[in-house]
Scaffold this motif. Sequence first.
Motif, mmCIF file in Angstrom:
data_model
loop_
_atom_site.group_PDB
_atom_site.id
_atom_site.type_symbol
_atom_site.label_atom_id
_atom_site.label_comp_id
_atom_site.label_asym_id
_atom_site.label_seq_id
_atom_site.Cartn_x
_atom_site.Cartn_y
_atom_site.Cartn_z
ATOM 1 N N GLU A 165 19.590 38.196 29.967
ATOM 2 C CA GLU A 165 19.244 38.915 31.206
ATOM 3 C C GLU A 165 18.187 39.952 30.840
ATOM 4 O O GLU A 165 18.404 40.782 29.973
ATOM 5 C CB GLU A 165 20.471 39.626 31.774
ATOM 6 N N SER A 211 27.199 31.539 23.759
ATOM 7 C CA SER A 211 28.379 30.684 23.604
ATOM 8 C C SER A 211 28.040 29.549 22.647
ATOM 9 O O SER A 211 26.876 29.360 22.282
ATOM 10 C CB SER A 211 28.818 30.115 24.956
ATOM 11 N N PRO A 223 17.680 33.945 33.540
ATOM 12 C CA PRO A 223 17.523 32.496 33.646
ATOM 13 C C PRO A 223 18.878 31.823 33.457
ATOM 14 O O PRO A 223 19.834 32.466 33.038
ATOM 15 C CB PRO A 223 16.628 32.168 32.461
#
Length: 698
Positions: A193, A324, A274
Amino acid sequence: METVKDYFGSMVFDDRVMKSVLPDKVYKSLRKTIDEGKDLDISVANQVAEAMKDWAVSKGATHFTHWFQPLTGITAEKHDSFITPTPDGSVIMEFSGKELIKGEPDASSFPSGGLRATFEARGYTAWDPTSYAFIKGKTLCIPTAFCSYGGHALDKKTPLLRSMQALNKQALRILRLFGNTTAKYVRSSVGPEQEYFLITKEMYDQRPDLKFTGRTLFGAKPPKGQEMDDHYFGAIKPRVSEYMEDLNVELWKLGIMAKTEHNEVAPAQHELAPIYTTTNVATDNNQLTMEIMQKVATKHGLVCLLHEKPFAGVNGSGKHNNWSISTDDGQNLLSPGETPYENAQFLLFLCAVIKAVDDYQDLLRISVATAGNDHRLGANEAPPAVVSMFLGDELDAVLSAIENDTPYIDVGKTQMKLGVHVLPKFNRDTTDRNRTSPFAFTGNKFEFRMLGSSNSIACANIMLNSAVAESLKIYADRLEGAEDFETALHDMIKKTIKDHRRIIFNGNGYDEGWIREATEKRGLLNYRTTPDCMPHILDKKNVDMLTSHKVFTEAELKSRCEIMLENYCKTVTIEANTMVSMARTQIAPAIESFAADTAGNALTKKSLDPEIKCTGETELVKRLSALSDSIREKVKELEDTLLSIKGTTDIIQESALIRDNVLAKMCELRIVCDEAETITAKDYWPFPTYEDILFSVR
Ligand code: ADP
Ligand code: MG
């Protein structure tokens, strides 16, 4: 009308294009290289190059460049045209596999931190087929890694790719232990972000500090800042929304999935996020995003500020790194599963991250260290410089139950034993509390929040991937040799929770009390500044870990430490010089003429009637004169301090001197100048104020 679907990715040589323009055999072979890192045959490279060139030329491209990320923080490119002369005097457009695979930029002026002897000025760039080529303007950009001829990495991409490999290797070992025989690879994914400020070009052009350093070095607090919280998620102003629309189009053409955008806390501050993707691609995309944000702003008469702290007194800008790990068949390893076995696997990966963050707090802190970000971390707007983790109450309760062999309430009051119970779904924590945590679990990913807005996300992910690979390696070593897998697994998870509990903190990270608790009671590290943390990249445990996973060589680490500290020293020195110049040639003269005019006016009044006291004017002139004296004095002191540091040959020592002396003097100079601003008539003030700048975009 053309829809997003029509132009999305139109400037990217992506999988769709490859599939359609490459012969099937070539496509399959390239895919193997992309997915599994298999070597690429030169004949395949030639055909890919040819197809890439034809595609690029059909889109109007005339040049190509090896696009890379040197250690300066920005991206670099050197353009060559496709043109090759023919004997009959005309030209053909050519591009060979050799040119695609390897380039040789004259790289002598990129920082190498002593890695590349000056006589060996040339490094080479090598194609990274895992990140798609794209067209920018009239140039085909080929994402590449940048190395010295000795094989040392001179960029950020090389170690990032190495760290992804290390994570892949260790994570696959763990998956095999859990009986997964099908996963071909494991990758980390990131959604960054991005925060930024938008101001008008008109204001920007009048501020030498913004132009030279990206941040304001002077500026009194405006009557209204962010205290009303009325900007956050507020209605987006028409001019800003036009900018965002235009930006989206440009990003979408490049296949960058810009998804959310909103206003941020500070006036004139915004955010763009995104959709997450593979770390390596996300890194390239984020670099491109930052570049395009600035370019599109210019088109709108705006300037996009990516500095971490462009304005004192209002929030700075960060970049949240949502991270992740998942398998090629789409299993998110940080997502609690449906069966007890999947849950045990989830808990093991979770523990691997907990252990990694605790063991390598220093590397995570180092990965976000820049002069700009030092202003933000720990300033009650961003996480502190102390690294800790937020897991949320639910997950915390599960871990406590395992740690203490006590019943976990929500699973039928029975004792938690791995491989037996289905864990509850851990919902994304919806409270606002965790916004203050540097490293928060948010349901199926971790959000690392210490990055500065202008940072490349490469560094943070290199450290994160490597540290987690190290935890997984230790686990795999033990589990592969275990007699009873389940017992060994249970004991190891329990031990990790016991050993690393100190890193877990679910409270308010901005709290002053937390810093004390973290450092005094828990023994967590608190490296407040870049000079404090950077040298620790060379601590034995860090060198051992990073070299054992082949992410860095020791020489590369030394060079990085040197370059980062050099960068810090240069940044602050440029800021100090800018302050000297602005204060001496703009601020002091402005105050002095205002004082002189005020005194002149008072004299005129007195000459009309000696009874007129002019006490206000007299007091003002006295204060202004005192301030201008003080400014000139502080300018001199700052200059002397800079001079006294010149000639320091040890970069660690130099950076410490800058942190302790130069920054302090800059701060003193700013205080007097900012006070002067508040009592000087606006007409006299030589540049736009915070009020003018922050509220300039309508
Ligand atoms: P918030 O501001 O509420 O934290 P945003 O929607 O602004 O959330 O940003 C979340 C980011 O996290 C997006 O870039 C999103 O694509 C990314 N993200 C979501 N799921 C994952 C995941 N499993 N792995 C990595 N990133 C993810
Ligand atoms: Mg967000």
